[in-house]
Design a protein around this motif. Structure first.
Motif, short mmCIF file in Angstrom:
data_model
loop_
_atom_site.label_atom_id
_atom_site.label_comp_id
_atom_site.label_asym_id
_atom_site.label_seq_id
_atom_site.Cartn_x
_atom_site.Cartn_y
_atom_site.Cartn_z
N PHE A 1 32.47 7.70 46.96
CA PHE A 1 31.90 8.42 45.95
C PHE A 1 32.65 9.61 45.86
O PHE A 1 32.89 10.17 44.95
CB PHE A 1 30.48 8.27 45.97
N VAL A 2 32.69 10.55 46.90
CA VAL A 2 33.08 11.52 46.85
C VAL A 2 34.69 11.60 46.41
O VAL A 2 35.07 12.44 45.91
CB VAL A 2 32.90 12.37 48.05
N SER A 3 35.51 10.72 47.10
CA SER A 3 36.84 10.64 46.74
C SER A 3 36.95 10.45 45.21
O SER A 3 38.02 11.05 44.63
CB SER A 3 37.57 9.71 47.49
N ILE A 4 35.99 9.67 44.64
CA ILE A 4 36.27 9.20 43.19
C ILE A 4 35.82 10.60 42.35
O ILE A 4 36.59 11.00 41.48
CB ILE A 4 35.08 8.20 42.68
N MET A 5 34.76 11.01 42.75
CA MET A 5 34.34 12.38 41.98
C MET A 5 35.50 13.51 42.08
O MET A 5 35.68 14.27 40.96
CB MET A 5 32.99 12.87 42.57
N LEU A 6 36.11 13.69 43.31
CA LEU A 6 36.85 14.63 43.66
C LEU A 6 38.21 14.47 42.82
O LEU A 6 38.82 15.27 42.04
CB LEU A 6 37.13 14.75 44.88
N THR A 7 38.73 13.17 42.53
CA THR A 7 40.05 12.93 42.03
C THR A 7 39.61 13.19 40.62
O THR A 7 40.55 13.63 39.85
CB THR A 7 40.30 11.30 42.24
N ILE A 8 38.58 12.82 39.94
CA ILE A 8 38.28 12.95 38.69
C ILE A 8 38.17 14.48 38.28
O ILE A 8 39.04 14.90 37.31
CB ILE A 8 37.09 12.26 38.02
N SER A 9 37.80 15.29 38.77
CA SER A 9 37.56 16.69 38.87
C SER A 9 39.13 17.32 39.01
O SER A 9 39.41 18.18 38.19
CB SER A 9 36.75 17.35 39.78
N CYS A 10 40.01 16.72 39.70
CA CYS A 10 41.27 17.21 39.81
C CYS A 10 42.14 16.90 38.57
O CYS A 10 42.88 17.70 37.97
CB CYS A 10 41.99 16.78 40.92
N PHE A 11 41.89 15.73 38.03
CA PHE A 11 42.45 15.30 36.50
C PHE A 11 42.20 16.14 35.61
O PHE A 11 42.93 16.33 34.70
CB PHE A 11 42.13 13.74 36.44
N LYS A 12 41.00 16.97 35.62
CA LYS A 12 40.55 17.53 34.57
C LYS A 12 40.67 19.06 34.56
O LYS A 12 40.09 19.59 33.84
CB LYS A 12 39.06 17.01 34.03
N VAL A 13 41.32 19.37 35.63
CA VAL A 13 41.04 21.05 35.99
C VAL A 13 42.11 21.51 34.89
O VAL A 13 42.90 21.33 34.50
CB VAL A 13 42.21 21.03 37.34
N PHE A 14 41.53 22.74 34.61
CA PHE A 14 41.92 23.41 33.52
C PHE A 14 41.62 24.95 33.92
O PHE A 14 42.45 25.92 33.97
CB PHE A 14 41.47 23.13 32.08
N ASP A 15 40.27 25.39 33.90
CA ASP A 15 39.93 26.81 33.85
C ASP A 15 40.38 27.67 35.03
O ASP A 15 40.89 28.44 34.76
CB ASP A 15 38.36 26.59 34.10
N LEU A 16 40.38 26.99 36.12
CA LEU A 16 40.86 27.44 37.47
C LEU A 16 42.47 27.92 37.09
O LEU A 16 42.93 29.18 37.39
CB LEU A 16 40.72 26.67 38.63
N ILE A 17 43.25 27.08 36.59
CA ILE A 17 44.83 27.14 36.52
C ILE A 17 44.94 28.02 35.44
O ILE A 17 45.80 29.04 35.71
CB ILE A 17 45.37 25.93 36.52
N TYR A 18 44.15 27.99 34.46
CA TYR A 18 44.39 28.82 33.25
C TYR A 18 44.34 30.39 33.52
O TYR A 18 45.00 31.31 33.13
CB TYR A 18 43.71 28.46 31.88
N THR A 19 43.28 30.50 34.37
CA THR A 19 42.91 31.93 34.60
C THR A 19 43.61 32.40 35.71
O THR A 19 43.83 33.65 35.80
CB THR A 19 41.35 32.26 35.05
N MET A 20 44.13 31.42 36.57
CA MET A 20 45.13 32.11 37.62
C MET A 20 46.41 32.14 37.31
O MET A 20 47.12 33.35 37.68
CB MET A 20 44.90 31.21 38.92
#
Lengths: 275, 296
Positions: free
Chosen positions: B219-238
């Motif tokens: 479950f954790v691996s699935i959730m983490l992978t999805i959260s990686c595919f939708k990453v935006f805020d962290l990268i946009y601000t960094m």
């Protein structure tokens, strides 16, 4: 045996302390830098106590940007969205958990199927709708987009499923209407899950960055995240001022976190493990 | 009979009245947009009144667009860099915190706090800590005798690693809590029995903890992978996707195509790719859940 146990415990303590320090060091550095003169921020070795201590940054940050306005906007959005979410989610969850009606499973499936979908994958049609409604650059756009979530309905429905049906049955026999059961029996029992949804919704809306980035242009409508971000890009070398602004933006979350963290942890555990 | 059915109709109406306030909003602002993403990806639309049907042209454009390709691979890079390390760290932390020690809540709060802290503030402080010329991290590295420390967010090679580092730091506490809940579900008797049989700590971790946690790990691996595919805020601000396109990811590409270049049809095609990726991962999760539900 005893001695071995004690050393294991010591090692655990040392490891945990070390990791906690790593986790908190950026915040400590942020806090210290916010009380420094701008020229002293990067002094190395790091001065963990500012030689020239100044609270000037905290005075200036309110003057340089309309921080108070940003605060007001963010608070307004957070409170309204959280309220609508609590109200409509508990309402819908009650029907899904305690009532029988045609199409129940299909409707619930409609909620479940998007629960893991990132909203970024459907943000463009959302934008079309908001544009057609003439709501671009209004707070209302963010409110209507963020108030009706599958997550809220799902979370509360899971909680309501655990409440015995007999309680509702007994009230029905006593002639109480469904609305009465919802308001007088279910709501008072839902305090923990309401706390969980509140803290989730609060942190999501308070920290939301992409939503305001897309929908808000006017300075007077900006949220604290968006306002802070524009300030950082504009005054990128005002290091201590940026750190002061960041601290100010973090304080409300820190307070909510400190008060409600138990519910936070429980919420993650239930949605995580059972979800 | 008639009385009964009219009563039933009334009951149904009551039920729908409970659902309607949320469902109407959900339908208009989530379900319909999900569907229309696919439709819009077959059109050209620049936010004006003109729509023109272009078939799969947006997808053809996408495959030939170098920014799309870079963003796609950067997203994979980000996911591979983030998922395994975050899982190992959060499981390790959960294991440490599951021991009966004083101050557990305090440790847990400290480790979890980065997850709720606003990303704009986090990005600001990380960029300062990792400032290539003056930041304490590079000063420290120089002190160790490394004369040319990485230029982090300013370098095409090191920008992604520093973003990944920030994301691990930010997420480890969240998944630690999920693991912690999982650990607390393992019956203590299992460990007792293993101990009596003379199993070492490492052995009981490998033979009891890990197998018992398999559904959670999945479950954790699935959730983490999805959260990686939708990453935006962290990268946009960094990094805003830079330097160059070194940290440009899928959602960044969708955002830029739509809201800075006004190519909404094209952006919908990229969004559809994101949609399909997440859908595939979710389906894998459903299958996995079924498997474990049957085994247990």
């Amino acid at each position: 045996m005893k001695a071995k146990q004690r050393t294991t415990k010591m090692i655990i303590y040392i490891l945990l302390t070390g990791i906690s320090v790593i986790m908190l060091v950026p915040f400590a550095w942020m806090l210290v830098s916010s009380f420094k003169m701008n020229k002293d921020v990067f002094t190395y070795p790091i001065e963990w106590w500012p030689k020239q201590f100044t609270t000037d940054n905290y005075v200036r940050i309110w003057q340089e940007i309309p921080l108070l306005q940003y605060f007001f906007n963010t608070t307004k959005l957070t409170v309204i969205i959280t309220m609508i979410q609590l109200l409509t989610s508990t309402f819908a969850a009650y029907a899904f958990a305690k009532l029988e009606f045609p199409g129940k499973n299909t409707l619930f499936l409609a909620y479940i199927c998007t629960i893991a979908m990132p909203w970024q994958s459907y943000m463009i049609p959302q934008f079309m709708i908001i544009k057609k409604l003439g709501l671009v650059n209004t707070h209302l756009s963010l409110i209507i987009l963020q108030s009706f979530t599958a997550f809220g309905v799902f979370l509360i429905r899971q909680f309501y499923m655990e409440i015995p049906n007999e309680i509702c049955e007994a009230a029905r026999i006593d002639g109480m209407s469904e609305y009465g059961i919802y308001a007088k029996i279910m709501l008072p029992l839902s305090k923990p899950v309401i706390a969980t949804l509140t803290i989730f919704s609060f942190t999501t809306v308070w920290n939301d960055f992409m939503g305001p980035l897309i929908y808000i242009n006017s300075d007077r409508l900006k949220t604290i995240q968006l306002g802070l971000r524009s300030f950082i890009t504009e005054y990128s070398s005002e290091y201590s001022l940026i750190m002061a602004g960041s601290i100010v933006a973090l304080i409300p979350i820190l307070i909510v976190f400190a008060c409600l963290q138990q519910y936070f942890v429980e919420g993650i555990a239930t949605t995580g493990v059972k979800g | 009979m008639k009385l009964l059915s009219s009563r039933k109709a009334r009951n149904n109406l009551v039920a729908y009245s409970f659902i309607a306030p949320n469902f109407i909003g959900y339908l208009i602002f989530t379900l319909i947009p999900v569907f229309f993403t696919l439709v819009l990806s077959l059109f050209d639309w620049n936010a004006g009144d003109q729509f023109s049907f272009v078939g799969i042209k947006n997808y053809v454009r996408m495959i030939h667009n170098s920014t799309f390709k870079i963003s796609f691979w950067n997203t994979i890079y980000y996911a591979i860099g983030t998922v395994p390390v975050t899982m190992v760290i959060s499981l390790g932390l959960a294991k440490l915190l599951n021991a009966p020690i004083k101050g557990r809540t305090a440790f847990r709060s400290a480790i979890f706090f980065p997850h709720v802290a606003a990303v704009v503030a986090i990005a600001a402080v990380w960029n300062m800590l990792f400032n290539p010329d003056m930041g304490p991290v590079n000063m420290f590295l120089k002190g160790l005798g490394i004369s040319n420390p990485p230029r982090w967010a300013a370098s095409t090679d090191w920008a992604m690693p520093v973003v990944i580092l920030a994301s691990i730091w930010r997420n480890a506490g969240y998944y630690m809590i999920i693991y912690l809940a999982g650990l607390q579900g393992i019956p203590y008797e299992l460990y007792e029995a293993a101990k009596m049989d003379g199993a070492s700590g490492w052995q009981s971790f490998r033979r009891i903890t890990l197998p018992m946690l398999t559904p959670i790990t999945f479950f954790v691996s699935i959730m983490l992978t999805i959260s990686c595919f939708k990453v935006f805020d962290l990268i946009y601000t960094m990094t805003e996707g830079g330097p160059g396109r070194a940290t440009n990811v899928l959602v960044m590409h969708i955002y830029q195509s739509a809201f800075t270049e006004y190519k909404f049809g094209y952006a919908s095609a990229v969004a559809t790719v994101l949609f399909v990726l997440v859908l595939v991962i979710t389906l894998i999760q459903f299958r996995g859940e079924k498997k474990w539900a049957n085994n247990m």
